[in-house]
Write an enzyme that holds these catalytic residues in place. Structure first.
Site, PDB file in Angstrom:
ATOM      1  N   ASP A 140     -18.773  -4.070 -13.828  1.00 46.03           N
ATOM      2  CA  ASP A 140     -18.621  -5.402 -13.205  1.00 46.03           C
ATOM      3  C   ASP A 140     -18.543  -5.286 -11.684  1.00 46.03           C
ATOM      4  O   ASP A 140     -18.249  -6.247 -10.991  1.00 46.03           O
ATOM      5  CB  ASP A 140     -17.378  -6.123 -13.761  1.00 46.03           C
ATOM      6  CG  ASP A 140     -16.079  -5.391 -13.410  1.00 46.03           C
ATOM      7  OD1 ASP A 140     -16.146  -4.269 -12.846  1.00 46.03           O
ATOM      8  OD2 ASP A 140     -15.002  -5.938 -13.693  1.00 46.03           O
ATOM      9  N   ASP A 148       1.753   2.182  -7.435  1.00 51.49           N
ATOM     10  CA  ASP A 148       2.041   1.606  -6.120  1.00 51.49           C
ATOM     11  C   ASP A 148       2.912   0.377  -6.356  1.00 51.49           C
ATOM     12  O   ASP A 148       2.466  -0.611  -6.935  1.00 51.49           O
ATOM     13  CB  ASP A 148       0.711   1.216  -5.454  1.00 51.49           C
ATOM     14  CG  ASP A 148       0.795   1.140  -3.952  1.00 51.49           C
ATOM     15  OD1 ASP A 148       1.845   0.713  -3.443  1.00 51.49           O
ATOM     16  OD2 ASP A 148      -0.200   1.486  -3.287  1.00 51.49           O
ATOM     17  N   ASP A 170       5.442   0.421  -1.241  1.00 47.45           N
ATOM     18  CA  ASP A 170       4.783  -0.303  -0.156  1.00 47.45           C
ATOM     19  C   ASP A 170       5.815  -0.819   0.860  1.00 47.45           C
ATOM     20  O   ASP A 170       6.820  -1.421   0.475  1.00 47.45           O
ATOM     21  CB  ASP A 170       4.030  -1.486  -0.780  1.00 47.45           C
ATOM     22  CG  ASP A 170       3.108  -2.176   0.191  1.00 47.45           C
ATOM     23  OD1 ASP A 170       2.159  -1.529   0.667  1.00 47.45           O
ATOM     24  OD2 ASP A 170       3.329  -3.370   0.478  1.00 47.45           O
ATOM     25  N   GLU A 184       6.345   4.077   1.983  1.00 47.88           N
ATOM     26  CA  GLU A 184       5.571   3.732   3.169  1.00 47.88           C
ATOM     27  C   GLU A 184       6.556   3.195   4.199  1.00 47.88           C
ATOM     28  O   GLU A 184       6.897   2.022   4.200  1.00 47.88           O
ATOM     29  CB  GLU A 184       4.494   2.685   2.855  1.00 47.88           C
ATOM     30  CG  GLU A 184       3.568   2.471   4.032  1.00 47.88           C
ATOM     31  CD  GLU A 184       2.729   1.205   3.936  1.00 47.88           C
ATOM     32  OE1 GLU A 184       1.671   1.159   4.577  1.00 47.88           O
ATOM     33  OE2 GLU A 184       3.125   0.249   3.260  1.00 47.88           O
ATOM     34  N   HIS A 219      -6.287   3.680   2.695  1.00 46.76           N
ATOM     35  CA  HIS A 219      -7.088   2.467   2.517  1.00 46.76           C
ATOM     36  C   HIS A 219      -6.846   1.431   3.611  1.00 46.76           C
ATOM     37  O   HIS A 219      -7.359   0.317   3.521  1.00 46.76           O
ATOM     38  CB  HIS A 219      -6.739   1.849   1.152  1.00 46.76           C
ATOM     39  CG  HIS A 219      -5.295   1.437   1.088  1.00 46.76           C
ATOM     40  ND1 HIS A 219      -4.259   2.350   1.118  1.00 46.76           N
ATOM     41  CD2 HIS A 219      -4.705   0.218   1.051  1.00 46.76           C
ATOM     42  CE1 HIS A 219      -3.103   1.709   1.090  1.00 46.76           C
ATOM     43  NE2 HIS A 219      -3.341   0.415   1.053  1.00 46.76           N
ATOM     44  N   ASP A 220      -6.058   1.775   4.623  1.00 48.12           N
ATOM     45  CA  ASP A 220      -5.715   0.804   5.668  1.00 48.12           C
ATOM     46  C   ASP A 220      -6.311   1.118   7.034  1.00 48.12           C
ATOM     47  O   ASP A 220      -6.193   0.293   7.945  1.00 48.12           O
ATOM     48  CB  ASP A 220      -4.183   0.741   5.832  1.00 48.12           C
ATOM     49  CG  ASP A 220      -3.502   0.001   4.703  1.00 48.12           C
ATOM     50  OD1 ASP A 220      -4.140  -0.870   4.085  1.00 48.12           O
ATOM     51  OD2 ASP A 220      -2.326   0.302   4.429  1.00 48.12           O
TER      52      ASP A 220
HETATM   53  C1  NOJ Z   1       0.701  -1.764   3.171  1.00 48.19           C
HETATM   54  C2  NOJ Z   1      -0.520  -1.544   2.322  1.00 48.19           C
HETATM   55  O1  NOJ Z   1      -0.949  -0.219   2.469  1.00 48.19           O
HETATM   56  C3  NOJ Z   1      -1.550  -2.548   2.778  1.00 48.19           C
HETATM   57  O2  NOJ Z   1      -2.796  -2.315   2.182  1.00 48.19           O
HETATM   58  C4  NOJ Z   1      -1.040  -3.923   2.466  1.00 48.19           C
HETATM   59  O3  NOJ Z   1      -1.942  -4.881   2.974  1.00 48.19           O
HETATM   60  C5  NOJ Z   1       0.340  -4.160   3.079  1.00 48.19           C
HETATM   61  N1  NOJ Z   1       1.222  -3.068   2.890  1.00 48.19           N
HETATM   62  C6  NOJ Z   1       0.981  -5.380   2.467  1.00 48.19           C
HETATM   63  O4  NOJ Z   1       1.357  -5.110   1.145  1.00 48.19           O
END
Ligand code: NOJ
Length: 525
Positions: free
Chosen positions: A43, A116, A215, A271, A333-334
Site C-alpha cells: 500500500d 517509541d 519521545d 530523547e 528521522h528528524d
Molecule cells: C521528537 C520526534 O523525534 C519527532 O519526530 C516528533 O515530531 C516530536 N518529538 C514530537 O513528538
C-alpha cells in the site's frame, strides 16, 4: 547462536562480556522508521510484517536491538508521534497479532525490540482529549493543560512561529501544544495522567517488549510561569530551559521503577533534547532514571576533527563521574542524514561509521545509513511532513529494480542514487559501505574492548582522531584520518587490522601508515 550472539573471542576470564553486561550497554540499536522500511501489503507504507520479513537482513548485518518509531494508532498528523491509542497498532502498520509475531521472531533471533513511547502529548483524536475538550468539568477536564489565556510566550516546535497555546472553540479555552496543534500536551501534574501513562508501558511490557525510546521525555515537567528567554537559537528548536525542571526527574524515576518491576533488563532511552551535556547527563539520575539518554551532539557538529574530538571528550567527562552509559547518534528521522551534512563524500560516511561504532557506549544506527544514503529530493507536490523532514525519511531501496521492492510505489520518493545504493546491489559488493557496517558490528561483538573497553583519546591537534579501547591486556586502536594526508601512528607498524574503510586488498599496516580520508581499527603489533 545464543540470545546474546556469538561469544566474545577474547580469552581472558575477567573480560566483561556480552553475557554479563546488560544488553542495552553492549547492543548496537538499529532505528526503524516503519513507514519507510519495508512494505508487505504493497500500500506504499511500510508495516510490521515488512519489518518481520527483513529480519534475516538485520541479523546478517549484526544488529542487537531494534527501535521502532511509533506504530500506535494515530491519525498521522506527525506520522505516529500523535497517538490516539497507546495500546493498539495503527492498521496501516498491522495489528497486535503482527506485533506479537514480530516480538517472537526478534527474540527467536536474539534481537531486542524497543517501542517509541510518546508521553508528552497525544493526538487531538485520543479519547482522553476528545472528552477533555467537551467542557471544564468532565472527568478528563484536567488531563491536558488548559488556560483562559496563554500562560506564557512559548512557541511551538515544528512549524516555527506559532504560539504553543491553541484556542479551542469547544471548550472556550487555550490548550498547550509544544508541537502541532493536533498534539495537545498531557498534564503530568495530574497524577491520573501519570498513572494512565505508566499503564500504557505495562501493556507492552506484559507483551514482552524490551524497552522504550521515550519521545521528548524532558518535556513531561514544565514551569508554565516562566517566559521563553529571548534567544533565537533555543526558539528554533523549541527546547528551552523552562523545559528542564526538577519534577521531571521524579516522574522519570517512577517510569524507571515501572521498567525495573519487570524481569529481563527492560530499558529506556530518553530523547532528552537538551544540547547542554551537563543537563542531559542529569537524566540518568543515580542509576534510577533513564538507562540511556540520547546524545545529539554529533547532529550539530561539522565534519571537523578538532570539534569532534573536543565533543567526544566533553561528553564523556560529563557522563563518566555518574557512571552513566553514553550513546552516540549520527542520523535519525528528524534531521538531514549525516552523509549529506558531512559534505556528501563516501569517505566521510565510512569514517563516521567507524567512529559511531567504536566509541564507548551504545550506538544508534538509523535505517539506510548502512547504505550511505543522503536525503531524497522531495518535489513540492510530494511534501507531507509539516516539519520539513521528508528527505531523511525516504523509503529503503531494497534492490535495483525500478520499484526497489515497493511494487506499488512508496509514500515518499526514493533517494536519487537508489539504483546503486540499494541493499541488493551493495550486498554483492564486498567493499561497500554496507559490508563495512557489518564488519564493524561483528568486530564489536567479537572483541570485548570495542563494546566495553576503557577509552583513551590521544592528545593531538591535527585532522586525525586517535583513541584506544582497552580491556585486560587487549587494546584496539582506532584511527580516524579526516585529513588529506596520510598519517603514521606510533606503535601501529606491523599491527593487525580488524576493520578498515579501505578496500580489503589495500589492507596492510606494515608501516603503520593510515591513508588520507580513511579509518582503521587495529590491534597493535
Ligand atoms: C521528537 C520526534 O523525534 C519527532 O519526530 C516528533 O515530531 C516530536 N518529538 C514530537 O513528538
Amino acid at each position: 547462536m545464543d540470545e546474546n550472539g556469538p561469544p566474545d573471542t577474547t580469552s581472558t576470564q575477567t573480560l566483561p562480556s556480552r553475557q554479563t553486561l546488560p544488553w542495552w550497554q553492549t547492543a548496537v540499536v538499529y532505528q526503524i522508521y516503519p513507514r519507510s522500511f519495508a512494505d508487505s501489503n504493497f500500500d506504499g507504507v511500510g508495516d510490521l510484517e515488512g519489518v518481520r520479513s527483513r529480519l534475516d537482513y538485520l541479523q546478517w548485518l549484526g544488529v542487537d536491538a531494534i527501535w521502532l518509531s511509533p506504530v500506535f494508532r494515530s491519525p498521522m498528523a506527525d506520522f505516529g508521534y500523535d497517538v490516539s491509542d497507546f495500546c493498539d497498532i495503527d492498521p496501516v502498520f498491522g495489528s497486535i497479532a503482527d506485533m506479537d509475531a514480530l516480538i517472537a521472531d526478534c527474540h527467536g533471533r536474539g534481537i531486542k525490540l524497543m517501542l517509541d513511547w510518546v508521553p508528552n502529548h497525544t493526538s487531538i483524536e485520543h479519547p482522553w482529549f476528545i472528552e477533555s475538550r467537551t467542557d471544564r468539568t468532565n472527568p478528563k477536564a484536567d488531563w491536558y493543560v488548559w488556560r483562559d489565556q496563554p500562560a506564557n510566550n512559548w512557541l511551538a516546535s515544528l512549524n516555527t512561529g506559532q504560539s504553543a497555546w491553541q484556542w479551542d472553540d469547544a471548550r472556550g479555552q487555550y490548550y498547550l501544544r509544544l508541537f502541532l496543534q493536533q498534539q495537545p500536551d498531557l498534564d503530568w501534574d495530574n497524577p491520573d495522567v501519570e498513572a494512565a501513562m505508566l499503564d500504557t508501558l505495562r501493556f507492552w511490557l506484559d507483551r514482552g517488549i524490551d524497552g522504550f525510546r521515550m519521545d521528548v521525555i524532558h518535556l513531561i515537567g514544565k514551569e508554565l510561569d516562566r517566559n521563553d528567554p529571548d534567544s533565537a537559537a533555543v526558539k528554533q528548536h523549541g527546547h528551552v530551559p523552562y523545559n528542564d525542571v526538577p519534577v521531571t526527574h521524579e516522574r522519570i524515576r517512577a517510569i524507571r521503577r515501572t521498567l525495573d518491576s519487570y524481569d529481563g533488563d527492560r530499558a529506556s532511552v530518553g530523547e532528552v533534547y537538551l544540547l547542554d551535556e551537563a543537563k542531559m547527563a542529569e537524566y540518568y539520575g543515580d542509576h534510577d532514571e533513564l538507562h540511556l539518554s540520547f546524545n545529539f551532539s554529533f547532529l550539530w557538529l561539522p565534519w571537523n576533527a578538532s570539534k569532534l574530538r573536543a565533543k567526544i571528550n566533553s561528553t564523556l567527562a560529563h557522563l563518566e563521574p555518574r557512571g552513566a552509559w553514553p550513546t552516540w547518534v549520527l542520523s535519525n528521522h528528524d534531521v538531514p542524514r549525516h552523509r549529506q551534512r558531512y559534505g556528501g563524500s563516501e569517505e566521510a560516511a565510512r569514517i563516521a561509521a567507524v567512529m559511531l561504532l567504536t566509541l564507548p557506549g551504545t550506538p544508534f544506527v538509523y535505517q539506510g545509513e548502512e547504505l550511505g544514503l543522503v536525503d531524497a529530493v522531495i518535489p513540492d507536490d510530494r511534501v507531507v511532513d509539516p516539519g520539513g523532514r521528508d528527505g531523511c525519511r525516504a523509503p529503503i531501496p531494497w534492490d535495483a529494480e525500478p520499484d526497489h521492492g515497493w511494487p506499488r510505489g512508496a509514500w515518499l520518493p526514493f533517494v536519487d542514487a537508489a539504483d546503486h545504493r540499494n541493499v541488493g546491489t551493495l550486498l554483492q559488493e564486498t567493499d561497500s559501505i554496507l559490508h563495512l557496517y557489518r564488519d564493524l558490528l561483528h568486530a564489536r561483538r567479537a572483541n570485548a574492548e570495542l563494546h566495553s573497553g576503557t577509552f583513551q583519546m590521544d592528545d593531538r591537534d591535527d585532522d586525525v582522531i586517535v583513541y584506544r579501547r582497552t580491556v585486560a591486556d587487549r587494546t584496539a586502536v582506532v584511527v580516524l584520518n579526516l585529513g588529506d594526508s596520510p598519517v603514521t601512528i606510533d606503535g601501529l607498524a606491523g599491527g593487525s587490522i580488524l576493520v578498515s574503510t579501505l578496500p580489503r586488498d589495500l589492507l596492510a599496516l606494515a608501516d603503520g601508515v593510515v591513508p588520507a580520508n580513511s579509518a582503521i581499527v587495529a590491534h597493535p603489533a
